[in-house]
Design an enzyme around this catalytic site. Structure first.
Site, PDB file in Angstrom:
ATOM      1  N   SER A 132      -4.533  -3.012  -1.506  1.00 36.07           N
ATOM      2  CA  SER A 132      -5.027  -3.000  -2.553  1.00 36.07           C
ATOM      3  C   SER A 132      -5.861  -4.789  -3.507  1.00 36.07           C
ATOM      4  O   SER A 132      -5.777  -5.529  -2.848  1.00 36.07           O
ATOM      5  CB  SER A 132      -3.314  -3.521  -3.830  1.00 36.07           C
ATOM      6  OG  SER A 132      -4.365  -3.456  -5.047  1.00 36.07           O
TER       7      SER A 132
ATOM      8  N   TYR B 250       3.394  -7.678  -6.632  1.00 37.87           N
ATOM      9  CA  TYR B 250       2.711  -6.468  -5.760  1.00 37.87           C
ATOM     10  C   TYR B 250       1.452  -7.467  -5.125  1.00 37.87           C
ATOM     11  O   TYR B 250       1.236  -6.820  -3.496  1.00 37.87           O
ATOM     12  CB  TYR B 250       2.444  -5.677  -6.416  1.00 37.87           C
ATOM     13  CG  TYR B 250       1.455  -4.619  -5.850  1.00 37.87           C
ATOM     14  CD1 TYR B 250       2.291  -3.354  -5.078  1.00 37.87           C
ATOM     15  CD2 TYR B 250       0.432  -4.483  -6.239  1.00 37.87           C
ATOM     16  CE1 TYR B 250       1.559  -2.142  -4.895  1.00 37.87           C
ATOM     17  CE2 TYR B 250      -0.825  -3.462  -5.799  1.00 37.87           C
ATOM     18  CZ  TYR B 250       0.091  -2.026  -4.907  1.00 37.87           C
ATOM     19  OH  TYR B 250      -0.387  -1.100  -4.409  1.00 37.87           O
TER      20      TYR B 250
END
Length: 245
Positions: free
Chosen positions: A138, A151
């Site tokens: 990501s 995250y």
């Protein structure tokens, strides 16, 4: 004919990618948690043109089951051209700040479990001296931000691990691709307000398949996230600490 393993196959991005490979007549082995959802997806992919589809269930947090899951997939396909690792969650950052147990659990799902699966897949691909290992990381892993740093930390670990693995496996003809999507409109992000920077899963899938075809190393999807993250990475720390991202 491509022979493809997809882990986290029932996620929106993985489904869209599987449909694109099905349209090419690929053989697909799908891995995810829910058997009924996998069965429905397998039938859909056959209708869309897949040469054949099989599936197996796996909870990625059950690390002891990883080897067996891959063994079944490899046995069914015999040879593998592409492994796509596409599972993940979007943690509640506030809950991660309140609970160490929750933080570690989410890091395990998005980081440690992925690294385990990559390690096993790499061993198999290295043995056959051929193939592509593509893993969804990501843009969040490029720099820790207060809104999602748990995250981001997990994805940073995955990206760094993939970088080292890419250098190692290039010598034996195996490609490792780090896929860095930005905002994607999926069920996982349904509570977010959408804007111009948001992409649909099929657009990300198109980029993934193109990256595999071209044996890319690191790819931002959509492409403009490479520019956005270049800017964010270079914001001086004294300024970065004062802004909200």
């Amino acid at each position: 004919m491509h022979r493809v393993i997809i882990i986290g196959a029932t996620s929106a991005i993985a489904e869209a990618t599987a449909r694109r490979y099905a349209a090419r007549g690929a053989r697909l082995y799908l891995i995810a948690r829910r058997a009924q959802r996998l069965e429905d997806l397998a039938q859909d992919l056959k209708i869309r043109g897949a040469a054949d589809v099989a599936f197996g269930t796996l909870d990625v947090n059950h690390h002891a089951a990883h080897v067996d899951a891959f063994a079944k997939a490899w046995s069914w396909l015999e040879k593998v051209d592409v492994v796509l690792i596409a599972h993940g969650t979007l943690p509640d950052q506030s809950e991660c700040e309140r609970s160490a147990d929750h933080a570690v659990s989410e890091f395990n799902t998005n980081g440690t479990a992925t690294i385990s699966l990559m390690t096993i897949a790499a061993t198999e691909l290295e043995a056959q001296r051929h193939g592509v290992l593509a893993v969804i990381s990501s843009v969040a892993g490029d720099r820790g931000r207060q809104s999602n740093y748990l995250y981001g930390a997990a994805k940073a670990a995955v990206s760094t691990f993939a970088s080292g693995m890419r250098q190692r496996l290039a010598k034996v003809g195996v490609t490792v691709i780090t896929i860095k999507p930005g905002f994607v409109d999926t069920p996982m992000t349904q509570h977010f307000q959408k804007g111009a920077l948001w992409a649909k899963p099929d657009a990300i899938a198109r980029g993934i398949v193109r990256a595999v075809d071209r044996r890319r190393s690191v790819i931002y999807l959509p492409w403009f996230w490479s520019i956005i993250m270049l800017i964010i990475r270079h914001i001086p720390e004294p300024i970065f600490k004062r802004i909200k991202l």
